[in-house]
Design an enzyme around this catalytic site. Structure first.
Site, PDB file in Angstrom:
ATOM      1  N   SER A  30       0.837  -1.205   0.000  1.00  0.00           N
ATOM      2  CA  SER A  30       0.000   0.000   0.000  1.00  0.00           C
ATOM      3  C   SER A  30       0.874   1.257   0.000  1.00  0.00           C
ATOM      4  O   SER A  30       0.476   2.288  -0.549  1.00  0.00           O
ATOM      5  CB  SER A  30      -0.967  -0.021   1.180  1.00  0.00           C
ATOM      6  OG  SER A  30      -0.283  -0.287   2.371  1.00  0.00           O
ATOM      7  N   LYS A  54      14.710 -16.057 -16.258  1.00  0.00           N
ATOM      8  CA  LYS A  54      15.449 -16.715 -17.346  1.00  0.00           C
ATOM      9  C   LYS A  54      15.254 -18.242 -17.359  1.00  0.00           C
ATOM     10  O   LYS A  54      15.399 -18.872 -18.395  1.00  0.00           O
ATOM     11  CB  LYS A  54      16.944 -16.410 -17.244  1.00  0.00           C
ATOM     12  CG  LYS A  54      17.331 -14.975 -17.561  1.00  0.00           C
ATOM     13  CD  LYS A  54      17.388 -14.728 -19.046  1.00  0.00           C
ATOM     14  CE  LYS A  54      18.157 -13.479 -19.456  1.00  0.00           C
ATOM     15  NZ  LYS A  54      18.081 -12.315 -18.612  1.00  0.00           N
ATOM     16  N   SER A  79      27.519 -14.355 -18.471  1.00  0.00           N
ATOM     17  CA  SER A  79      28.036 -14.381 -17.109  1.00  0.00           C
ATOM     18  C   SER A  79      26.879 -14.196 -16.148  1.00  0.00           C
ATOM     19  O   SER A  79      27.043 -14.117 -14.950  1.00  0.00           O
ATOM     20  CB  SER A  79      29.075 -13.275 -16.919  1.00  0.00           C
ATOM     21  OG  SER A  79      28.538 -12.056 -17.349  1.00  0.00           O
ATOM     22  N   TYR A 116      25.015 -26.460 -10.515  1.00  0.00           N
ATOM     23  CA  TYR A 116      23.939 -27.070 -11.299  1.00  0.00           C
ATOM     24  C   TYR A 116      24.479 -28.161 -12.219  1.00  0.00           C
ATOM     25  O   TYR A 116      23.763 -28.684 -13.063  1.00  0.00           O
ATOM     26  CB  TYR A 116      23.212 -26.007 -12.134  1.00  0.00           C
ATOM     27  CG  TYR A 116      22.423 -25.008 -11.317  1.00  0.00           C
ATOM     28  CD1 TYR A 116      21.547 -25.432 -10.321  1.00  0.00           C
ATOM     29  CD2 TYR A 116      22.540 -23.649 -11.555  1.00  0.00           C
ATOM     30  CE1 TYR A 116      20.824 -24.510  -9.573  1.00  0.00           C
ATOM     31  CE2 TYR A 116      21.815 -22.721 -10.814  1.00  0.00           C
ATOM     32  CZ  TYR A 116      20.955 -23.166  -9.827  1.00  0.00           C
ATOM     33  OH  TYR A 116      20.242 -22.260  -9.104  1.00  0.00           O
ATOM     34  N   GLU A 205      14.068   0.709 -19.891  1.00  0.00           N
ATOM     35  CA  GLU A 205      15.505   0.516 -20.120  1.00  0.00           C
ATOM     36  C   GLU A 205      16.301   1.428 -19.201  1.00  0.00           C
ATOM     37  O   GLU A 205      15.808   2.459 -18.757  1.00  0.00           O
ATOM     38  CB  GLU A 205      15.850   0.996 -21.538  1.00  0.00           C
ATOM     39  CG  GLU A 205      15.700   0.005 -22.622  1.00  0.00           C
ATOM     40  CD  GLU A 205      16.274   0.577 -23.905  1.00  0.00           C
ATOM     41  OE1 GLU A 205      17.175  -0.066 -24.450  1.00  0.00           O
ATOM     42  OE2 GLU A 205      15.837   1.648 -24.367  1.00  0.00           O
ATOM     43  N   GLY A 209      21.620   3.320 -21.454  1.00  0.00           N
ATOM     44  CA  GLY A 209      21.638   2.431 -22.618  1.00  0.00           C
ATOM     45  C   GLY A 209      20.271   2.315 -23.239  1.00  0.00           C
ATOM     46  O   GLY A 209      19.628   1.279 -23.171  1.00  0.00           O
ATOM     47  N   ASP A 211      19.150   1.957 -26.210  1.00  0.00           N
ATOM     48  CA  ASP A 211      19.181   1.549 -27.624  1.00  0.00           C
ATOM     49  C   ASP A 211      17.814   1.103 -28.138  1.00  0.00           C
ATOM     50  O   ASP A 211      17.471   1.366 -29.287  1.00  0.00           O
ATOM     51  CB  ASP A 211      20.206   0.426 -27.829  1.00  0.00           C
ATOM     52  CG  ASP A 211      19.876  -0.804 -27.002  1.00  0.00           C
ATOM     53  OD1 ASP A 211      20.031  -0.722 -25.778  1.00  0.00           O
ATOM     54  OD2 ASP A 211      19.448  -1.815 -27.579  1.00  0.00           O
ATOM     55  N   LYS A 274      10.634  -6.291   2.047  1.00  0.00           N
ATOM     56  CA  LYS A 274      11.516  -7.357   2.555  1.00  0.00           C
ATOM     57  C   LYS A 274      12.024  -8.252   1.445  1.00  0.00           C
ATOM     58  O   LYS A 274      12.124  -9.463   1.596  1.00  0.00           O
ATOM     59  CB  LYS A 274      10.795  -8.218   3.614  1.00  0.00           C
ATOM     60  CG  LYS A 274       9.943  -7.461   4.596  1.00  0.00           C
ATOM     61  CD  LYS A 274      10.724  -6.424   5.373  1.00  0.00           C
ATOM     62  CE  LYS A 274       9.795  -5.395   5.993  1.00  0.00           C
ATOM     63  NZ  LYS A 274      10.507  -4.125   6.271  1.00  0.00           N
ATOM     64  N   SER A 305      12.138  -8.675 -12.334  1.00  0.00           N
ATOM     65  CA  SER A 305      12.659  -9.764 -13.172  1.00  0.00           C
ATOM     66  C   SER A 305      13.660 -10.681 -12.494  1.00  0.00           C
ATOM     67  O   SER A 305      13.840 -11.819 -12.931  1.00  0.00           O
ATOM     68  CB  SER A 305      13.263  -9.190 -14.448  1.00  0.00           C
ATOM     69  OG  SER A 305      14.286  -8.270 -14.129  1.00  0.00           O
TER      70      SER A 305
HETATM   71  C1  LIG Z   1      18.118 -11.027 -18.764  1.00  0.00           C
HETATM   72  C2  LIG Z   1      17.490 -10.153 -17.770  1.00  0.00           C
HETATM   73  C3  LIG Z   1      16.742  -9.024 -18.153  1.00  0.00           C
HETATM   74  C4  LIG Z   1      16.577  -8.604 -19.590  1.00  0.00           C
HETATM   75  O1  LIG Z   1      15.831  -9.550 -20.306  1.00  0.00           O
HETATM   76  P1  LIG Z   1      15.772  -9.560 -21.893  1.00  0.00           P
HETATM   77  O2  LIG Z   1      14.968 -10.750 -22.252  1.00  0.00           O
HETATM   78  O3  LIG Z   1      17.208  -9.660 -22.380  1.00  0.00           O
HETATM   79  O4  LIG Z   1      15.178  -8.278 -22.324  1.00  0.00           O
HETATM   80  C5  LIG Z   1      16.129  -8.293 -17.163  1.00  0.00           C
HETATM   81  N1  LIG Z   1      16.253  -8.602 -15.847  1.00  0.00           N
HETATM   82  C6  LIG Z   1      16.961  -9.670 -15.440  1.00  0.00           C
HETATM   83  C7  LIG Z   1      17.046  -9.960 -13.992  1.00  0.00           C
HETATM   84  C8  LIG Z   1      17.603 -10.489 -16.386  1.00  0.00           C
HETATM   85  O5  LIG Z   1      18.309 -11.554 -15.974  1.00  0.00           O
END
Ligand SMILES: *Cc1c(COP(=O)(O)O)cnc(C)c1O
Length: 319
Positions: A30, A54, A79, A116, A205, A209, A211, A274, A305
C-alpha cells in the site's frame, strides 16, 4: 508478416513449465501504491527458480530439443542469469551443458553454475570473443547453442511470466517490463495483449543504454556501445531481430530510468517489502514509482525480473 511467436507458443510453454517452474507470487504494497498514486501488482520473478525469469525461457527451449540434441547437450555464453537458467534446465532434463564465462566472472556465479552440474569454460574477457568460443564448442561437440533472447522458444518461455500475471489480475491498464535484449518483453507482450487487448505494454531501459528506445522510435535496430549502468542484465548493445519484430508490433512505448532511481526502488523493495531485487530487476518498479509516467488511478502490472545480486554489492548500493 506473422510474428515469430504467437499466443499458442506461450500457452504451450506454460504447460511445459507446469510443476517445473514456480508460479511466482503477485505482491502488493500500500505504501508503493501511495507513492505511485496507482495500484501496483508486482510479479516477483526474483522468487523464480535460480532467482530470475530466465529459467522459464531456458527450460522451454531445452525441453523442445530432439533426443539426439539433448544427448549432445547445450552451450550458452553469459556471465549472468541466462547461464544459470540454462545450467539448471539442463540438469533437470539430464543434458550436458557448457557455459562460457569470463575468467573474472564473480566466484559466486561460477560456483552456482558448477553447482547445477554445468561445465564452466572460461575465457579472457579482453583477449577472446565469447561468441566465437561458444560457436566453436557447439561445432566441435555437436552441442546446441541457446541464445539468451533472440529465439522463439526462449521468448515464448519468458512470456509465461505475464501470462500468469494477467490471468491472476484481470483489468490491468498497463504492464511495465524491463528490457535488455527483449526476450522477456516480447513474450510478455504477446501474452498480455492476447488476454487483455486494452492493456498498454511499456518497456523500461536504463537511461545510459536506451538503444531499444532509439530503435523503437527510428523503426530500425540501433546498436550502441556497452552502456555503463548498474543494471548489468540490460547492458545489451542491441535488440534481436525477432524480439524487435514483436516490440514494434505490440509494445506501446519505451521509457528509461536512471541508476539512482534503480537504487531507490531496490531500497524500497528491501526496506518495505523485505525482498532482494537486483538492479536490472528493479527497472520496471523504478519506472512505476519515480513519477515519470501518467499512471494516476490506474492498475499497473510490474514485472520484477530477478534477485541475483552479490550481497556485498547489494549492501553497498542500498546502505
Ligand atoms: C536477462 C534479464 C533481463 C533482460 O531480459 P531480456 O529478455 O534480455 O530483455 C532483465 N532482468 C533480469 C534480472 C535479467 O536476468
Amino acid at each position: 508478416m506473422p510474428l515469430p511467436i504467437t499466443y499458442a507458443d506461450v500457452a504451450a510453454a506454460q504447460e511445459r513449465l507446469a510443476g517445473v517452474a514456480h508460479r511466482t507470487p503477485v505482491l502488493r504494497s500500500s505504501t508503493a501504491d501511495e507513492i505511485a498514486g496507482a495500484k501496483l501488482f508486482f510479479k516477483c520473478e526474483n522468487f523464480q527458480r535460480m532467482g530470475a525469469f530466465k529459467f522459464r525461457g531456458a527450460y522451454n527451449a531445452l525441453a523442445q530439443l530432439s533426443k539426439e540434441q539433448g544427448e549432445k547437450g547445450v552451450v550458452a555464453y553469459s556471465s549472468g542469469n541466462h547461464a544459470q537458467g540454462v545450467a539448471l534446465a539442463a540438469k533437470l532434463l539430464s543434458m550436458p551443458a557448457a557455459i562460457v564465462m569470463p575468467s573474472d566472472a564473480p566466484a559466486v556465479k561460477v560456483a552456482a553454475t558448477r553447482g547445477y552440474g554445468a561445465e564452466v569454460v572460461s575465457y579472457g574477457r579482453y583477449q577472446e570473443d565469447r561468441e566465437v568460443i561458444g560457436k566453436r564448442l557447439a561445432a566441435e561437440r555437436g552441442m546446441t547453442l541457446i541464445p539468451p533472447y533472440n529465439h522463439p522458444h526462449v521468448m515464448a518461455g519468458q512470456g509465461t511470466a505475464a501470462n500468469e500475471l494477467v490471468q491472476e489480475v484481470p483489468d490491468l491498464d498497463v504492464l511495465l517490463v524491463c528490457l535488455g535484449g527483449g526476450g522477456l518483453i516480447s513474450g510478455c507482450a504477446v501474452a498480455a495483449k492476447q488476454l487483455n487487448p486494452k492493456i498498454r505494454v511499456i518497456g523500461v531501459e536504463p537511461e545510459a543504454g536506451n538503444d531499444v528506445q532509439q530503435s523503437f522510435r527510428s523503426g530500425k535496430i540501433v546498436k550502441i556501445d556497452t552502456p555503463k549502468t548498474i543494471a548489468d542484465g540490460a547492458q545489451t548493445q542491441a535488440v534481436g531481430d525477432l524480439t524487435f519484430a514483436v516490440i514494434q508490433a505490440l509494445v506501446d512505448d519505451i521509457v528509461t530510468v536512471s541508476d539512482a532511481q534503480l537504487v531507490d526502488a531496490m531500497r524500497f523493495a528491501a526496506s518495505r517489502m523485505k525482498m532482494v531485487v537486483e538492479p536490472t530487476g528493479a527497472l520496471a518498479m523504478a519506472a512505476a514509482m519515480s513519477g515519470g509516467l501518467a499512471l494516476a488511478g490506474k492498475r499497473i502490472g510490474v514485472i520484477i525480473s530477478g534477485g541475483n545480486v552479490d550481497i556485498a554489492q547489494f549492501a553497498k548500493l542500498v546502505g
